[in-house]
Design an enzyme around this catalytic site. Structure first.
Site, mmCIF file in Angstrom:
data_model
loop_
_atom_site.group_PDB
_atom_site.id
_atom_site.type_symbol
_atom_site.label_atom_id
_atom_site.label_comp_id
_atom_site.label_asym_id
_atom_site.label_seq_id
_atom_site.Cartn_x
_atom_site.Cartn_y
_atom_site.Cartn_z
ATOM 1 N N ASP A 90 2.139 -9.611 -36.661
ATOM 2 C CA ASP A 90 1.029 -9.271 -37.505
ATOM 3 C C ASP A 90 0.781 -7.673 -37.777
ATOM 4 O O ASP A 90 -0.316 -7.221 -37.200
ATOM 5 C CB ASP A 90 -0.300 -10.242 -37.116
ATOM 6 C CG ASP A 90 -0.647 -9.689 -35.662
ATOM 7 O OD1 ASP A 90 0.090 -8.659 -34.761
ATOM 8 O OD2 ASP A 90 -1.821 -9.724 -35.421
ATOM 9 N N ASP B 199 2.752 -3.625 -33.656
ATOM 10 C CA ASP B 199 3.875 -4.503 -34.014
ATOM 11 C C ASP B 199 4.941 -3.832 -34.590
ATOM 12 O O ASP B 199 6.072 -3.928 -34.641
ATOM 13 C CB ASP B 199 3.003 -5.588 -34.844
ATOM 14 C CG ASP B 199 1.989 -6.362 -34.332
ATOM 15 O OD1 ASP B 199 2.287 -7.562 -34.151
ATOM 16 O OD2 ASP B 199 1.234 -5.969 -34.468
ATOM 17 N N ASN C 105 -4.080 -9.207 -37.210
ATOM 18 C CA ASN C 105 -4.580 -8.055 -37.345
ATOM 19 C C ASN C 105 -5.250 -7.874 -38.621
ATOM 20 O O ASN C 105 -6.387 -7.183 -38.966
ATOM 21 C CB ASN C 105 -3.729 -6.735 -37.011
ATOM 22 C CG ASN C 105 -3.079 -6.575 -35.572
ATOM 23 O OD1 ASN C 105 -4.242 -6.769 -34.789
ATOM 24 N ND2 ASN C 105 -2.097 -6.533 -35.497
ATOM 25 N N THR D 146 4.274 -11.253 -31.313
ATOM 26 C CA THR D 146 3.591 -10.080 -30.805
ATOM 27 C C THR D 146 2.303 -10.115 -31.906
ATOM 28 O O THR D 146 1.242 -9.276 -32.006
ATOM 29 C CB THR D 146 4.065 -8.777 -31.382
ATOM 30 O OG1 THR D 146 4.183 -8.704 -32.707
ATOM 31 C CG2 THR D 146 5.292 -8.501 -30.640
ATOM 32 N N PHE E 241 -7.156 -10.280 -27.831
ATOM 33 C CA PHE E 241 -7.113 -10.507 -29.378
ATOM 34 C C PHE E 241 -6.288 -11.631 -29.661
ATOM 35 O O PHE E 241 -6.633 -12.595 -30.336
ATOM 36 C CB PHE E 241 -7.131 -9.282 -29.973
ATOM 37 C CG PHE E 241 -7.090 -9.375 -31.630
ATOM 38 C CD1 PHE E 241 -8.282 -9.429 -32.052
ATOM 39 C CD2 PHE E 241 -5.886 -9.563 -32.215
ATOM 40 C CE1 PHE E 241 -8.348 -9.828 -33.588
ATOM 41 C CE2 PHE E 241 -5.950 -9.567 -33.411
ATOM 42 C CZ PHE E 241 -6.885 -10.004 -34.282
ATOM 43 N N ASN E 242 -5.005 -11.428 -29.240
ATOM 44 C CA ASN E 242 -4.155 -12.486 -29.919
ATOM 45 C C ASN E 242 -4.363 -14.042 -29.626
ATOM 46 O O ASN E 242 -4.194 -14.975 -30.406
ATOM 47 C CB ASN E 242 -2.770 -12.233 -29.432
ATOM 48 C CG ASN E 242 -2.105 -10.937 -30.235
ATOM 49 O OD1 ASN E 242 -2.532 -10.739 -31.002
ATOM 50 N ND2 ASN E 242 -1.077 -10.305 -29.569
ATOM 51 N N HIS F 233 0.675 -2.091 -26.794
ATOM 52 C CA HIS F 233 0.915 -3.460 -26.495
ATOM 53 C C HIS F 233 2.075 -4.077 -26.895
ATOM 54 O O HIS F 233 2.951 -4.491 -25.770
ATOM 55 C CB HIS F 233 -0.102 -4.297 -26.947
ATOM 56 C CG HIS F 233 -1.701 -3.843 -26.874
ATOM 57 N ND1 HIS F 233 -2.526 -3.792 -25.657
ATOM 58 C CD2 HIS F 233 -2.555 -3.315 -27.805
ATOM 59 C CE1 HIS F 233 -3.511 -3.259 -25.762
ATOM 60 N NE2 HIS F 233 -3.628 -2.992 -27.083
ATOM 61 N N ASP F 234 2.282 -4.261 -28.110
ATOM 62 C CA ASP F 234 3.593 -5.217 -28.574
ATOM 63 C C ASP F 234 4.955 -4.715 -28.351
ATOM 64 O O ASP F 234 5.820 -5.475 -28.066
ATOM 65 C CB ASP F 234 3.541 -5.376 -30.020
ATOM 66 C CG ASP F 234 2.273 -6.222 -30.494
ATOM 67 O OD1 ASP F 234 1.607 -6.744 -29.441
ATOM 68 O OD2 ASP F 234 1.691 -5.973 -31.632
HETATM 69 C C1 BDR Z 1 -2.826 -7.058 -29.556
HETATM 70 O O1 BDR Z 1 -3.969 -7.324 -30.731
HETATM 71 C C2 BDR Z 1 -3.406 -6.433 -31.763
HETATM 72 O O2 BDR Z 1 -4.412 -5.740 -32.155
HETATM 73 C C3 BDR Z 1 -2.193 -5.604 -31.303
HETATM 74 O O3 BDR Z 1 -1.242 -5.660 -32.314
HETATM 75 C C4 BDR Z 1 -1.889 -6.420 -30.239
HETATM 76 O O4 BDR Z 1 -0.694 -7.493 -30.265
HETATM 77 C C5 BDR Z 1 -3.559 -6.247 -28.434
HETATM 78 O O5 BDR Z 1 -4.552 -6.850 -27.942
HETATM 79 CA CA CA Z 2 0.326 -7.532 -32.778
#
Ligand code: BDR
Ligand code: CA
Length: 310
Positions: A9, A14, A38, A123, A165-166, A240-241
């Site tokens: 996303d 990502d 996102n 991701t 978040f994801n 993160h990703d």
């Molecule tokens: C995740 O949330 C998104 O904002 C980032 O792309 C990542 O996948 C981190 O919590």
């Molecule tokens: Ca992401």
């Protein structure tokens, strides 16, 4: 050479994950699918195509997926990734056509046309992965060797106190994936918060003079601002990703533990929490390899070296 499909996303991190996969000679990126997360599904699809155009990989097929999570209304992260979902750089408009099929149809087609097994890397929210498992269960079990995802945490949260978040966006989808019987590898906040890029390192990206390096200089500068808030206690911006792709390229960079991971889909305070059975208290199958430690210096070097290849 590992064959992968990236469901994402984009999203600044990502986009970095996609860049690492494209730059690596250990990975073949067979297809890209996009999810709502996102940003809106239209924007994340457009962003994936803009990145592939920038990296001159218009040959990689792209398809858009879910418009909303399975149950919840969509919540996006414009506060982190900006209005476009990829604010901070002037990216080219896509110069190729999106596939005339949905994300799960492209995943099915790619699996059928590929010899051997394929790794699905997720991701963003896991909506497309869950839909795929529901629509094509036999194909999924026959052809997907593992699902490597960024999401969740062990005792941490970045959207609510204990929810990442994801998983927050689509907890039901994550629960379907984790209970599918297909092995999963999880990059939780515990490891991705170690994978921070410092401001000085972002400045060093400026000297990578190819168009991909220049674009990421702007993107990382934008992404870093959200993470400057002292509440996080960060020294940079957590990437993160890309941890998912870094693990596929060089698993030695990480320390991991095998354990049962499930998702809480109810509960006033903890809907979307990943419940990680670190001490094996339940005796449930150890369905997930959880990344817990990263060699940050090696990780940043991989990112820098990868950007240099364009
Ligand atoms: C995740 O949330 C998104 O904002 C980032 O792309 C990542 O996948 C981190 O919590
Ligand atoms: Ca992401």
């Amino acid at each position: 050479m590992k064959n992968i499909i990236l469901d994402c996303d984009p999203g600044h991190d990502d986009a970095l994950a996609m860049m690492l996969a494209i730059a690596s000679d250990k990975i073949k990126l067979l297809a890209v699918t996009t999810s709502a997360g996102n940003q809106t599904p239209e924007k994340t699809l457009n962003n994936a195509m803009r990145m592939l155009t920038l990296m001159k990989r218009e040959d990689i097929p792209v398809a858009g997926g879910n418009r909303t999570p399975l149950v919840k209304p969509l919540e996006t992260a414009g506060n982190v990734h900006g209005k476009s979902g990829l604010d901070g750089a002037d990216l080219p408009d896509p110069d190729f056509e999106v596939q005339d099929m949905t994300a799960i149809e492209l995943i099915a087609k790619t699996l059928r046309e590929t010899d051997g097994k394929v790794t699905l890397v997720v991701t963003g929210p896991m909506t497309n992965a869950a839909l795929f498992l529901r629509v094509y269960p036999e194909l999924a079990h026959e052809k997907i060797d593992q699902i490597v995802f960024m999401g969740g945490a062990m005792g941490l949260g970045n959207w609510t106190p204990s929810v990442e978040f994801n998983i927050y966006v689509d907890p039901e989808a994550a629960k379907i994936v984790l209970n599918s019987g297909i092995p999963t590898v999880m990059a939780p906040l515990n490891v991705t918060h170690q994978a921070q890029i410092k401001k000085a390192e972002i400045e060093a990206v400026k000297s990578i003079k190819n168009p991909v390096g220049q674009a990421f200089y702007g993107l990382l500068g934008f992404f870093e601002i959200y993470h400057e808030d002292p509440k996080w206690g960060f020294f940079g911006a957590p990437l993160h990703d890309p941890c998912t792709i870094a693990w596929l390229i060089d698993p030695e960079m990480f320390e991991t533990e095998q354990m049962n991971v499930d998702v809480e889909t109810e509960g006033e305070l903890v809907r979307g929490e990943t419940v990680c059975d670190y001490y094996d208290l339940t005796g449930k199958p150890k369905n997930t390899e959880v990344l817990l430690e990263i060699d940050r210096d090696k990780f940043i070097k991989l990112i820098m070296d990868s950007l240099e290849t364009f």
